[in-house]
Enzyme design. Structure first.
Site, PDB file in Angstrom:
ATOM      1  N   HIS A 110       0.847  -1.183   0.000  1.00 35.35           N
ATOM      2  CA  HIS A 110       0.000   0.000   0.000  1.00 35.35           C
ATOM      3  C   HIS A 110       0.894   1.249   0.000  1.00 35.35           C
ATOM      4  O   HIS A 110       2.019   1.213   0.509  1.00 35.35           O
ATOM      5  CB  HIS A 110      -0.892   0.017   1.242  1.00 35.35           C
ATOM      6  CG  HIS A 110      -1.956  -1.040   1.250  1.00 35.35           C
ATOM      7  ND1 HIS A 110      -2.933  -1.121   2.211  1.00 35.35           N
ATOM      8  CD2 HIS A 110      -2.203  -2.071   0.389  1.00 35.35           C
ATOM      9  CE1 HIS A 110      -3.726  -2.146   1.953  1.00 35.35           C
ATOM     10  NE2 HIS A 110      -3.304  -2.749   0.868  1.00 35.35           N
ATOM     11  N   GLU A 144       0.915   3.926   1.781  1.00 36.89           N
ATOM     12  CA  GLU A 144       1.394   4.349   3.108  1.00 36.89           C
ATOM     13  C   GLU A 144       2.563   3.475   3.574  1.00 36.89           C
ATOM     14  O   GLU A 144       3.563   3.958   4.111  1.00 36.89           O
ATOM     15  CB  GLU A 144       0.295   4.224   4.164  1.00 36.89           C
ATOM     16  CG  GLU A 144      -0.979   4.972   3.873  1.00 36.89           C
ATOM     17  CD  GLU A 144      -2.025   4.092   3.211  1.00 36.89           C
ATOM     18  OE1 GLU A 144      -1.716   3.454   2.180  1.00 36.89           O
ATOM     19  OE2 GLU A 144      -3.153   4.049   3.707  1.00 36.89           O
ATOM     20  N   CYS A 199      -6.038   1.713   5.930  1.00 33.59           N
ATOM     21  CA  CYS A 199      -6.627   0.446   6.378  1.00 33.59           C
ATOM     22  C   CYS A 199      -5.953   0.053   7.704  1.00 33.59           C
ATOM     23  O   CYS A 199      -4.991   0.686   8.130  1.00 33.59           O
ATOM     24  CB  CYS A 199      -6.418  -0.623   5.299  1.00 33.59           C
ATOM     25  SG  CYS A 199      -4.737  -1.282   5.271  1.00 33.59           S
ATOM     26  N   CYS A 220      -2.116  -0.376   7.480  1.00 30.51           N
ATOM     27  CA  CYS A 220      -1.345   0.877   7.386  1.00 30.51           C
ATOM     28  C   CYS A 220      -1.448   1.692   8.672  1.00 30.51           C
ATOM     29  O   CYS A 220      -0.484   2.340   9.077  1.00 30.51           O
ATOM     30  CB  CYS A 220      -1.793   1.667   6.169  1.00 30.51           C
ATOM     31  SG  CYS A 220      -1.345   0.811   4.628  1.00 30.51           S
TER      32      CYS A 220
END
Lengths: 149, 149
Positions: free
Chosen positions: B53, B55, B83, B86
């Protein structure tokens, strides 16, 4: 030794290796159809990466091995209850089963605190089994932190 | 353009690059003392890694740049609510501030669902600001998914 014991033993061996390397002793393996396809230990200090938890590294390695973003049908065996970051990674990878040894009242994200799999936002939840190898996993952590005091 | 707008613009530029690469359009930057020290976009498909992801990648890159496991004093700007994975990474990295654009009612882990920072197990919680650049971030996601239907 049956498979049930030996997979957690493999995770605990990784945890012991982590302790020897000066890392918080947590280890994990990913198993597919009875075969260990990835194994990892905590490497946050070595890699200077706060996300280099055993589970996260094992999941990434398993995805590399299978050439797939999805680990459906695979099991994750880990010596400590996953934190929210690792629980989220387990959901993202669609792992079918999670086996963990020791509970983590301080930083756990599965059976306490955020309980990552227990919300409508958890688009995926593995079957969860805990307590296998708990005494050894907890002793490893206790000894590690006692030695650093 | 003031810094406030331009940091989210930098995250949105990464999100647009993700869409062009066929990835769910989310982008992130890490800022330290007013300077962008890391930027990343979603790369799950490209890297065959469900944890890639924006992040997560931006945090790892920032740690590499600073040679530190800790990003205390740094800010994360991201185009979508993180999420749980993260959010856990943000806590692990000890980021001081989190700015996100669009809310994520489906998979968010900050303001809904597991609310990762709202438990005693959250040993770290950043200051949180949301809604900056929300319309553009949401439009990028909507257009991306509409084009794939």
């Amino acid at each position: 030794m049956d498979g049930f014991t030996s997979f957690m033993d493999a995770a605990l061996a990784e945890a012991r290796a982590a302790a020897l390397a000066g890392e918080v002793p947590v280890g994990a393996v990913v198993v597919r159809e009875g075969v260990v396809i990835a194994r990892a230990r905590n490497r946050m200090r070595e890699l200077v990466d706060p996300t280099a938890h055993a589970e996260m590294l094992a999941i990434r390695e398993a995805c590399r091995v299978l050439g797939s973003e999805r680990l459906t049908g695979c099991d994750l065996w880990v010596s400590l209850e996953p934190c929210p970051a690792c629980a989220g990674a387990i959901a993202a990878a669609r792992l079918s089963r999670l086996y963990y040894a020791a509970s983590d009242p301080k930083s756990g994200g599965v059976a306490q605190g955020p309980r990552v799999f227990d919300h409508p936002q958890a688009h995926w939840a593995p079957e969860i089994y805990s307590g296998i190898g708990e005494a050894e996993a907890a002793a490893l952590l206790k000894d590690f932190f006692a030695a650093r005091r």
